[in-house]
Design a protein around this motif. Structure first.
Motif, short mmCIF file in Angstrom:
data_model
loop_
_atom_site.label_atom_id
_atom_site.label_comp_id
_atom_site.label_asym_id
_atom_site.label_seq_id
_atom_site.Cartn_x
_atom_site.Cartn_y
_atom_site.Cartn_z
N ALA A 98 9.12 -6.98 -5.74
CA ALA A 98 8.90 -6.45 -4.39
C ALA A 98 9.74 -5.20 -4.14
O ALA A 98 9.26 -4.23 -3.53
N LEU A 99 10.98 -5.21 -4.61
CA LEU A 99 11.84 -4.05 -4.42
C LEU A 99 11.27 -2.82 -5.12
O LEU A 99 11.20 -1.73 -4.54
N THR A 105 5.87 2.74 -3.66
CA THR A 105 4.91 3.14 -2.63
C THR A 105 5.52 4.13 -1.65
O THR A 105 4.83 5.02 -1.16
N ARG A 106 6.80 4.01 -1.37
CA ARG A 106 7.45 4.96 -0.46
C ARG A 106 7.55 6.33 -1.10
O ARG A 106 7.33 7.35 -0.44
N LEU A 107 7.88 6.35 -2.39
CA LEU A 107 8.02 7.64 -3.08
C LEU A 107 6.67 8.35 -3.21
O LEU A 107 6.61 9.59 -3.19
N HIS A 108 5.58 7.58 -3.35
CA HIS A 108 4.27 8.17 -3.56
C HIS A 108 3.39 8.14 -2.31
O HIS A 108 2.19 8.41 -2.39
N HIS A 109 3.99 7.81 -1.17
CA HIS A 109 3.30 7.85 0.12
C HIS A 109 2.03 7.00 0.11
O HIS A 109 0.97 7.43 0.55
N ARG A 114 -0.35 -2.78 2.27
CA ARG A 114 -1.60 -3.08 1.59
C ARG A 114 -1.37 -3.37 0.11
O ARG A 114 -1.95 -4.29 -0.46
N TRP A 115 -0.50 -2.59 -0.52
CA TRP A 115 -0.24 -2.82 -1.94
C TRP A 115 0.55 -4.11 -2.16
O TRP A 115 0.40 -4.78 -3.17
#
Length: 292
Positions: A98-99, A105-109, A114-115
């Motif tokens: 999860a981490l 996902t934060r780095l790739h916007h 959802r993911w």
């Protein structure tokens, strides 16, 4: 008993545990790919993310187990990387994976919630298959039982409580197969999550399935801990029970609160992000506000 080594090629040994874990990842990835397409996301992104999430999950699972059995590994640190001999903790796997997913996902916007839902749908299937490795390695078993599905455990794999072969002879003693209980309950969890994700798709927010999984696994793990000995304890209660029940309460509370307050977009997984953004001006407010 099954030989834990599936194949020997000179000095190279291929263990059943590794084969089973690889199979668990592949089957879980297959289900995750289907879920990715159903939610309108790009499977290629999911496969790229899978490599990082799997690495984070394995590292987290191993760290959880090593901390749990610290006296053993402190005495012989060379054992720490020997994952093929077993010793992976699911709570650590979930936390580590999860981490990594959150960071990626934060780095790739990308839409993090959802993911999370996509990956977590595949976790129970991976758990169910992966637990077969515990059977091969003769681990994750409970106390002696006379039930017909009890399993034999070699003397070398016995915990001290049941190491007295005079009281618990190898030929006559059978033990609760906790790995099988968890595998079955994981499949039940999977069925429930698949049903909820489809039956209530128009009402679910991104991230809801993650919360539902945490609730389900929290109950399952807390129940299974009642069979185990040599638990990692905090205030006399198994750490996994603290984590399981705490996760159930917190995830359930947040699930209720976010729906009560409208902190999300109902049916968001059924639409592309640009469709949701385009609908916002026409409705006179943000999707989150309109959801309430």
């Amino acid at each position: 008993m099954i030989d834990p080594v599936a194949l020997r090629l000179g000095p190279l040994e291929i263990h059943w545990y590794g084969i089973i874990l690889a199979s668990a990842i592949l089957f879980a990835a297959w289900l995750g790919t289907a879920e990715t397409r159903r939610r309108g996301e790009d499977p290629e992104i999911g496969w790229t993310m899978l490599l990082w999430v799997t690495a984070g999950g394995v590292i987290g699972a191993r760290l959880y187990h090593v901390v749990h059995q610290w006296d053993l590994y402190a005495a012989d640190p060379a054992l720490i990387p020997q994952v093929w001999n077993g010793g992976l903790g699911i709570p650590g796997a979930v936390a580590g994976g999860a981490l990594v997913l959150w960071i990626y996902t934060r780095l790739h916007h990308l839409p993090t919630g959802r993911w999370f839902d996509i990956f977590v749908m595949a976790v129970p299937l991976g758990q169910a298959i992966g637990r077969l490795g515990n059977f091969v390695n003769q681990e994750l078993y409970g106390p002696p039982t006379t039930l017909p599905w009890g399993i034999p455990i070699d003397a070398v794999h016995r915990v001290p409580e049941w190491a007295n072969l005079g009281l618990y002879p190898v030929d006559a003693t059978r033990f609760h197969p906790l790995f099988a209980y968890e595998a079955i309950l994981s499949l039940v969890t999977l069925g429930l999550m698949l049903w909820i994700s489809r039956r209530f798709a128009a009402r679910l927010y991104d991230g809801d399935m993650l919360l539902i999984f945490i609730m389900c696994y929290g109950l399952v793990r807390s129940y299974l801990e009642t069979f185990r000995v040599q638990n990692w304890l905090i205030a006399g209660i198994p750490t996994a029970t603290w984590i399981g029940l705490g996760g159930f309460v917190l995830a359930g509370g947040f699930l209720w609160l976010r729906h009560a307050r409208g902190w999300g977009t109902p049916g968001a997984s059924m639409h592309k992000p640009e469709e949701i953004d385009a609908a916002a001006p026409a409705s006179g407010g943000s999707p989150e506000v309109q959801a309430g």
